[in-house]
Design a protein around this motif. Sequence first.
Motif, PDB file in Angstrom:
ATOM      1  N   SER A   1       0.833  -1.204   0.000  1.00 21.40           N
ATOM      2  CA  SER A   1       0.000   0.000   0.000  1.00 21.40           C
ATOM      3  C   SER A   1       0.869   1.256   0.000  1.00 21.40           C
ATOM      4  O   SER A   1       1.954   1.282   0.587  1.00 21.40           O
ATOM      5  CB  SER A   1      -0.918  -0.006   1.224  1.00 21.40           C
ATOM      6  N   TRP A  20      -0.276   4.084   1.266  1.00 28.67           N
ATOM      7  CA  TRP A  20      -0.820   4.935   2.323  1.00 28.67           C
ATOM      8  C   TRP A  20       0.305   5.358   3.279  1.00 28.67           C
ATOM      9  O   TRP A  20       1.203   4.572   3.572  1.00 28.67           O
ATOM     10  CB  TRP A  20      -1.915   4.188   3.082  1.00 28.67           C
ATOM     11  N   SER A  34       1.479   5.378   6.288  1.00 32.06           N
ATOM     12  CA  SER A  34       1.334   4.741   7.589  1.00 32.06           C
ATOM     13  C   SER A  34       2.619   3.996   7.896  1.00 32.06           C
ATOM     14  O   SER A  34       3.445   3.741   7.017  1.00 32.06           O
ATOM     15  CB  SER A  34       0.141   3.781   7.596  1.00 32.06           C
ATOM     16  N   LEU A  45      -5.101  -0.193   6.935  1.00 33.23           N
ATOM     17  CA  LEU A  45      -4.266   0.986   6.755  1.00 33.23           C
ATOM     18  C   LEU A  45      -3.476   1.367   7.997  1.00 33.23           C
ATOM     19  O   LEU A  45      -2.413   1.976   7.894  1.00 33.23           O
ATOM     20  CB  LEU A  45      -5.121   2.184   6.319  1.00 33.23           C
ATOM     21  N   ASP A  46      -3.973   1.051   9.188  1.00 33.34           N
ATOM     22  CA  ASP A  46      -3.277   1.453  10.407  1.00 33.34           C
ATOM     23  C   ASP A  46      -3.595   0.490  11.536  1.00 33.34           C
ATOM     24  O   ASP A  46      -4.680  -0.136  11.559  1.00 33.34           O
ATOM     25  CB  ASP A  46      -3.687   2.883  10.805  1.00 33.34           C
ATOM     26  N   GLU A  80      -9.770   0.345   4.776  1.00 34.62           N
ATOM     27  CA  GLU A  80     -10.440   1.000   3.661  1.00 34.62           C
ATOM     28  C   GLU A  80     -11.916   0.641   3.584  1.00 34.62           C
ATOM     29  O   GLU A  80     -12.661   1.274   2.830  1.00 34.62           O
ATOM     30  CB  GLU A  80      -9.745   0.635   2.343  1.00 34.62           C
ATOM     31  N   ARG A 100     -12.794   5.720   3.894  1.00 38.13           N
ATOM     32  CA  ARG A 100     -11.768   4.881   4.523  1.00 38.13           C
ATOM     33  C   ARG A 100     -11.223   5.529   5.796  1.00 38.13           C
ATOM     34  O   ARG A 100     -11.129   6.748   5.913  1.00 38.13           O
ATOM     35  CB  ARG A 100     -10.626   4.613   3.548  1.00 38.13           C
ATOM     36  N   GLY A 112      -8.041   5.986   8.179  1.00 35.58           N
ATOM     37  CA  GLY A 112      -6.594   5.899   8.029  1.00 35.58           C
ATOM     38  C   GLY A 112      -5.794   6.001   9.309  1.00 35.58           C
ATOM     39  O   GLY A 112      -4.585   5.758   9.304  1.00 35.58           O
ATOM     40  N   SER A 115     -10.981   9.582   5.917  1.00 34.73           N
ATOM     41  CA  SER A 115     -10.911  10.464   4.754  1.00 34.73           C
ATOM     42  C   SER A 115     -12.198  11.243   4.540  1.00 34.73           C
ATOM     43  O   SER A 115     -12.286  12.029   3.590  1.00 34.73           O
ATOM     44  CB  SER A 115     -10.591   9.632   3.505  1.00 34.73           C
ATOM     45  N   HIS A 151      -3.931  14.151   8.428  1.00 33.23           N
ATOM     46  CA  HIS A 151      -2.678  13.428   8.199  1.00 33.23           C
ATOM     47  C   HIS A 151      -2.137  12.783   9.472  1.00 33.23           C
ATOM     48  O   HIS A 151      -1.533  11.706   9.406  1.00 33.23           O
ATOM     49  CB  HIS A 151      -1.620  14.374   7.630  1.00 33.23           C
TER      50      HIS A 151
END
Length: 507
Positions: A32, A34, A36, A84-85, A101, A132, A134, A151, A176
């Motif tokens: 990915s 992303w 992270s 993602l995290d 996501e 999604r 994050g 997001s 962010h």
Amino acid sequence: MAFSMRKSKFRHVFGKPLKRDECYDSIRITKSTWDSTFCCVNPKYVAIITEAAGGGSFLVLPIGKCGRVERDAPLVAGHKAAVLDLAWCPHNDDVIASASEDCTVRVWQIPEGGLVTNLTECIVVLQAHQRRVGLVIWHPSAQNILLSAGSDNKIFIWNVGTGEAYVEIEVPDVIHSVSFNLNGCKFVCTCKDKIMRVIDARSGNVLTEGKTHQGSKPSQAVYLKDGRIFTTGFSRMSERQYGLWNENDFSKALCMEDIDQSNGVMFPFYDPDTSMVYLLGKGDSVIRFFEVTDEEPYVHYLNLYQSKEAMRGFGFMPKRGVNVNICEIDRIYKLHNNGLCEVIPFTVPRKSELFQEDLYPDTAADAAAISGEDWINGTDAEPCKISLKQGFVSSGPEPTAVRKSNILDKKVIGTPARPAVDKPKPVAATPAPAAQPAAAATPAPAATPAPATSGVELPPNDANELKSEIAQLKKRIDGQDKIIAKLEKRLAALEGGIEDMVDDEEN
């Protein structure tokens, strides 16, 4: 001009990676893009987001299970899209939250000892985001309080125990980074609109806001324990830089320094016990570390760790998991593009075999300071603290409590006094006993041993007297030996005569 070096006990901190067989190898790390870290660590487990087809999954390995990871190793696989995290709960080492996501946040309970089969059933599913998710971050001191950012430009603060959202906060642009302050009453977030905001965690009101880094690429922020905020970002010329800010005024940075012109986002890892900040960037092969103090220029460069391999992701071990016996102050888990998770301890060289209290102040415990209900009702509390001294094992001999006499008590001024010695009484010689018949014969009395004189220094007169007494005793013993020999011969003769008389009677 005299040159003076700033004094710091962390000036010689160095990182030395463990051998490959002490790391984790052959991991299918996610591809990915992303922003992270893809890795999360606590004293029991290391969790790494993996590549999976048709859904999202991550790997959970016990800290001690090093070496090659099997291709069919069990995974945590319950999300319908990529993970993602990740974030381990600071108050329960078996609980981890994941953001995906698929617009959900899931909280998982890892069975004791690690996974044996794929884990697909989570404790709770937190659903409220429209796009999604994050970011997930746990509250530092309140139990079961979790923050998620998505997001959809929304931040939710959840009660994981009940699965309900306590607070919903909307910001103007994509988030962010998010970081709680020491007691968790507020948090700082950076957004795509280049504005950094300090927000009240209960009401959602913006307390302070302002533009920090001028570049359009993502910036990161972390709250320090004294209330200041450390950030990383980009300048207008796309140079990477870091800054330090007063939480109540973003109009001017306390300090701002350019680093280099690389394009990878830099993630700051903050250690509140040592006031050190580690800067790690994706694609970098360098880890820089700084010390933050109250004296200008506030952020002091210490050193860097450099290797040949670029970083794909990284995780930061809580202070409860470091090895205090080798003066290890921090440990970073570095993900490589070839599937290796490398373990890098950072140590302070010390020769002493004692516990280094100046390196290890009381650190955050794995127990919550307050309940989630108390926190939402307005109660604030800093994290509970524990001492790391209980985990220290000395390599030297155990100290024993020995009570020694004071040598000054034996010191005599002037001529030393002669030690007092009891004089033995003279022993009179006794005549040899008359011969007795065999039936009445009795053994001679045992010889009296000479008094022990080793270690005692006697005056000359006393020594002569003692020598003459010893000579008399030896002479007396010799005389008694002769008498005993005569009695034994006579007894033998008597016994022989009796046997002859018995033989004559039988004949």
